[in-house]
Each structure stands twice: as structure tokens, then as C-alpha cells.
Design a protein around this motif. Structure first.
Motif, PDB file in Angstrom:
ATOM      1  N   SER A 172     -10.733   5.893   6.679  1.00 29.37           N
ATOM      2  CA  SER A 172     -11.625   5.950   5.413  1.00 29.37           C
ATOM      3  C   SER A 172     -11.896   4.834   4.910  1.00 29.37           C
ATOM      4  N   PHE A 173     -13.045   4.292   4.462  1.00 27.06           N
ATOM      5  CA  PHE A 173     -13.588   3.179   3.784  1.00 27.06           C
ATOM      6  C   PHE A 173     -13.383   3.562   2.284  1.00 27.06           C
ATOM      7  N   ALA A 174     -13.444   4.808   1.899  1.00 24.22           N
ATOM      8  CA  ALA A 174     -13.618   4.986   0.480  1.00 24.22           C
ATOM      9  C   ALA A 174     -12.253   5.268   0.009  1.00 24.22           C
ATOM     10  N   GLY A 175     -11.418   4.285  -0.432  1.00 25.84           N
ATOM     11  CA  GLY A 175     -10.085   4.080  -1.241  1.00 25.84           C
ATOM     12  C   GLY A 175     -10.215   4.571  -2.537  1.00 25.84           C
ATOM     13  N   LEU A 206      -0.783 -15.835  -5.154  1.00 26.62           N
ATOM     14  CA  LEU A 206      -0.315 -15.073  -6.179  1.00 26.62           C
ATOM     15  C   LEU A 206      -0.409 -15.615  -7.690  1.00 26.62           C
ATOM     16  N   THR A 207      -0.777 -17.017  -7.880  1.00 30.56           N
ATOM     17  CA  THR A 207      -1.138 -17.500  -9.117  1.00 30.56           C
ATOM     18  C   THR A 207      -2.508 -16.995  -9.466  1.00 30.56           C
ATOM     19  N   GLN A 208      -3.231 -16.322  -8.496  1.00 34.66           N
ATOM     20  CA  GLN A 208      -4.621 -15.981  -8.938  1.00 34.66           C
ATOM     21  C   GLN A 208      -4.921 -14.400  -9.344  1.00 34.66           C
ATOM     22  N   ASN A 209      -3.555 -13.926  -9.628  1.00 33.44           N
ATOM     23  CA  ASN A 209      -3.438 -12.435 -10.152  1.00 33.44           C
ATOM     24  C   ASN A 209      -4.037 -11.405  -9.254  1.00 33.44           C
ATOM     25  N   ILE A 210      -3.611 -11.619  -7.934  1.00 33.95           N
ATOM     26  CA  ILE A 210      -4.146 -10.695  -7.001  1.00 33.95           C
ATOM     27  C   ILE A 210      -3.295  -9.505  -7.174  1.00 33.95           C
ATOM     28  N   ASP A 211      -3.942  -8.113  -6.934  1.00 32.55           N
ATOM     29  CA  ASP A 211      -3.148  -6.872  -7.179  1.00 32.55           C
ATOM     30  C   ASP A 211      -2.422  -6.422  -6.006  1.00 32.55           C
ATOM     31  N   ALA A 212      -2.832  -7.047  -4.949  1.00 31.27           N
ATOM     32  CA  ALA A 212      -2.087  -6.813  -3.412  1.00 31.27           C
ATOM     33  C   ALA A 212      -2.117  -7.958  -2.417  1.00 31.27           C
ATOM     34  N   GLN A 261      -7.926  -0.812   8.013  1.00 30.73           N
ATOM     35  CA  GLN A 261      -6.894   0.150   6.976  1.00 30.73           C
ATOM     36  C   GLN A 261      -6.055  -0.571   6.254  1.00 30.73           C
ATOM     37  N   SER A 262      -5.862  -1.894   6.589  1.00 32.13           N
ATOM     38  CA  SER A 262      -4.974  -2.666   5.427  1.00 32.13           C
ATOM     39  C   SER A 262      -5.571  -2.843   4.188  1.00 32.13           C
ATOM     40  N   ILE A 263      -6.734  -2.694   4.008  1.00 35.21           N
ATOM     41  CA  ILE A 263      -7.416  -2.569   2.452  1.00 35.21           C
ATOM     42  C   ILE A 263      -7.233  -1.517   2.025  1.00 35.21           C
ATOM     43  N   THR A 264      -7.499  -0.187   2.689  1.00 33.55           N
ATOM     44  CA  THR A 264      -7.434   1.094   2.176  1.00 33.55           C
ATOM     45  C   THR A 264      -5.998   1.316   2.165  1.00 33.55           C
ATOM     46  N   ASP A 265      -5.161   0.865   2.783  1.00 26.81           N
ATOM     47  CA  ASP A 265      -3.683   1.107   2.432  1.00 26.81           C
ATOM     48  C   ASP A 265      -3.534   0.596   1.142  1.00 26.81           C
ATOM     49  N   ALA A 266      -3.750  -0.695   1.092  1.00 25.16           N
ATOM     50  CA  ALA A 266      -3.305  -1.496  -0.390  1.00 25.16           C
ATOM     51  C   ALA A 266      -3.902  -0.895  -1.542  1.00 25.16           C
ATOM     52  N   LYS A 293      -4.352   2.645  -1.539  1.00 21.35           N
ATOM     53  CA  LYS A 293      -3.438   3.807  -1.887  1.00 21.35           C
ATOM     54  C   LYS A 293      -2.133   3.428  -2.551  1.00 21.35           C
ATOM     55  N   VAL A 294      -1.700   2.156  -2.082  1.00 22.60           N
ATOM     56  CA  VAL A 294      -0.452   1.865  -2.806  1.00 22.60           C
ATOM     57  C   VAL A 294      -0.575   1.517  -4.189  1.00 22.60           C
ATOM     58  N   LEU A 295      -1.764   0.773  -4.542  1.00 21.41           N
ATOM     59  CA  LEU A 295      -1.938   0.551  -6.029  1.00 21.41           C
ATOM     60  C   LEU A 295      -2.374   1.895  -6.826  1.00 21.41           C
TER      61      LEU A 295
END
Length: 321
Positions: free
Chosen positions: A21-24, A86-92, A277-282, A284-286
Motif C-alpha cells: 500500500s502506497f498510502a501510509g 541524523l543531524t538533519q532531524n530525520i524522522d526515520a 515497503q520500507s517507506i510505508t513501514d517507516a 507505520k512505525v512513526l
């Protein structure tokens, strides 16, 4: 594969496509745009290119900002890139590690920054790092199935060669184990020679040349990647030796080589869908969802019997052409 097996394999891929699913959560939720950092081993390997293409597709569909950094196969460089992300304030962080060293250090740094990590393809094998999930091919099963098929082609007896990928890499360890499982069930097969070719076609060509010169009775070579399978096949052709050469990846060049009779089989992976899936899973985790620790994706055994029905786009995305 024939009949039912081909249909089941096709159904497995179709189910995976339908299940991606592309719609996270971020696609519908109002608020700050999510930022996902991607640390990838390189952008030369077709597998990694396809995975990143899939990430970009899912990111666009979910209004996610993606920051992609390629390590050019340099572990030290990749560790620095993870720290930079990590210094660029990424969420995942979506992490395709160069090797175990980069993987362990990168995961540890992300954990310290409290940034969830989605690992793809390469799994950290050392350290105390915590992953949100690990998405990969089940390389043990893929190699077991491929070697079992290979052994049957030579009557379950005879001498073979094995070309290994980067020693210690997750895929190398698992593919070696998978073929070893098949070897234990097939005592008539003797491994006459082994060499490390680091996933590289040129290195595999040279290694296979040496194997074939030193072992005149070798009748087949298992390359732990398509590039190495192709290198072995070309070495055999130039030496006027008729062997069976196989690999794992499902690269379009390998499928074409199977159709042309240069190589005989591959196990096709699905990096494009794994990237999505890696993006949609990220996301979901968030959103607070807990994911399975390991998520293995299916492969499809491609041989001369079904190669004409295989579309590389299904595995490597539209840019594969």
C-alpha cells in the motif's frame, strides 16, 4: 517451474504487489511533512537502484521528503553518512548497509538519536542495535531451492564450483547456508572448488577460469549472485566448456541470458517492492504500529521453461528498461 509451481510463484508476486500500500498514515494525516533518510550501500547495483526507485515512488505517494545518500561501497563513508542524516532531524532511517561494520555502527547511532531504523537487504549481525523491522529476501530458502534444482539437472551427482559474494555479508552467509542444506541432502554432489568474487562479474569470470582449468570435471557453477553466474557462464563459453551456470537476483541481463541459453536459472528478488515497503513501514512505525522483526519476501525461480513469461519490471520496477 511448471504448471502449478509457476502459477503459485506468480500468485505470490501478485499478492505482494497488491499488499504494498502506497498510502501510509502520513498521506492522510495533517501536520509536519515526514522526513526519511536513506543510507544505501551504492547506486550502481541494479538491486539497490530498484530499491531506491521504489522508495521514491512510495515517498511521493505519501508526501514524504526523502534524503538519499549512497556510500559508493565504502563502509566508513556510510557510517559518516548515517551520522549526517541524523543531524538533519530525520524522522526515520531506511538502511541498506554496506557491510556488518557499517550496519552495526549506523543502527547504534540511530538508536541513540531515537530514530527508528528500517533495515533492507543487509541485517546487522553484531552489536546491540535495535531495528523496527528487517525486510529482505529469504536467501537461505532461495539458495536451497536453486541448488536443489541445479543438482537435479546434473542427475544429483558430479562436481560443482561455488562463487561466493562478499564474505560475511548477510546474503553471502545465507546463500552459502542454503546451498549447504541442499548439498547435505545430495551426497552425490562434490564441491570441487570455491572462490570469492564479491558479487562482481569480472572477478567471477577470472575465478571461474581458474576453477575450470584446475578442475576438468566441473559440470556446474553456483554463483551467489546473477553477476557472478554470468561471469562463470562467459568463462565457460570462452573455454569451450559446457556447464550449467546459475545465480540469484533476477536481473534483466540474467533473464535474457537464460533465454539465450548462456545461463540456466536465477532466483528473482523483488527490490522495487521492498523499497516501497520500507517507506510505508517507516510511516507505520512513526504512527505507533509495531512491525514483525523480520519480513521475508518471495523469490521466483526463473529457468528456460518459464523465462518468456517473466517480466523484469515486476521485480525491478519501470526504470529497469
Amino acid at each position: 517451474m511448471r504448471g502449478k509451481k509457476v502459477a503459485l510463484a506468480a500468485a505470490a508476486i501478485a499478492a505482494l504487489v497488491a499488499g504494498t500500500s502506497f498510502a501510509g498514515p502520513a498521506a492522510q494525516a495533517a501536520g509536519k511533512q515526514k522526513v526519511i533518510g536513506v543510507a544505501v550501500a551504492d547506486q550502481k547495483s541494479l538491486f539497490y537502484i530498484a530499491a531506491v526507485d521504489g522508495m521514491k515512488k512510495a515517498a511521493k505517494a505519501n508526501n514524504v521528503k526523502l534524503i538519499v545518500l549512497s556510500a559508493d561501497n565504502d563502509a566508513n563513508k556510510q557510517v559518516g553518512q548515517v551520522n549526517s542524516l541524523l543531524t538533519q532531524n530525520i524522522d526515520a532511517l531506511v538502511f541498506i548497509a554496506q557491510d556488518a561494520t557499517a550496519a552495526a555502527a549506523g543502527v547504534k547511532a540511530a538508536n541513540k538519536a531515537k530514530v527508528p531504523v528500517i533495515a533492507v537487504d543487509e541485517k546487522p549481525e553484531s552489536g546491540n542495535g535495535v531495528l523496527a523491522t528487517y525486510i529482505a529476501t529469504n536467501s537461505v530458502t532461495a539458495a536451497d531451492q536453486l541448488c536443489t534444482w541445479l543438482f537435479k539437472q546434473i542427475g544429483n551427482k558430479g562436481e560443482i564450483g561455488i562463487l561466493h559474494g562478499v564474505l560475511g555479508a548477510t546474503a553471502e552467509v545465507q546463500r552459502t547456508q542454503g546451498c549447504q542444506n541442499a548439498l547435505k541432502r545430495t551426497p552425490g554432489i562434490k564441491v570441487a572448488a570455491e572462490a570469492t568474487a564479491n558479487w562482481d562479474e569480472t572477478q567471477a569470470y577470472k575465478a571461474a577460469q581458474n576453477m575450470l582449468q584446475a578442475n576438468p570435471n566441473i559440470v556446474a557453477i553456483f554463483g551467489e549472485s546473477d553477476a557472478m553466474g554470468l561471469g562463470a557462464a562467459k568463462a565457460a563459453k570462452d573455454a569451450n566448456r559446457k556447464i550449467i551456470s546459475v545465480g540469484i537476483d533476477g536481473f534483466p541481463t540474467m533473464v535474457a541470458a537464460i533465454k539465450d541459453g548462456l545461463t540456466q536459472a536465477t532466483q528473482a528478488q523483488v527490490p522495487y517492492l521492498m523499497g516501497q515497503q520500507s517507506i510505508t513501514d517507516a510511516l507505520k512505525v512513526l504512527a505507533g504500529k509495531k512491525l514483525p522483526a523480520v519480513q521475508y519476501k518471495p523469490t521466483v525461480l526463473v529457468t528456460t521453461e518459464n523465462s518468456n513469461s517473466v517480466n523484469p519490471v515486476d521485480f525491478y520496477g519501470p526504470n529497469v528498461k
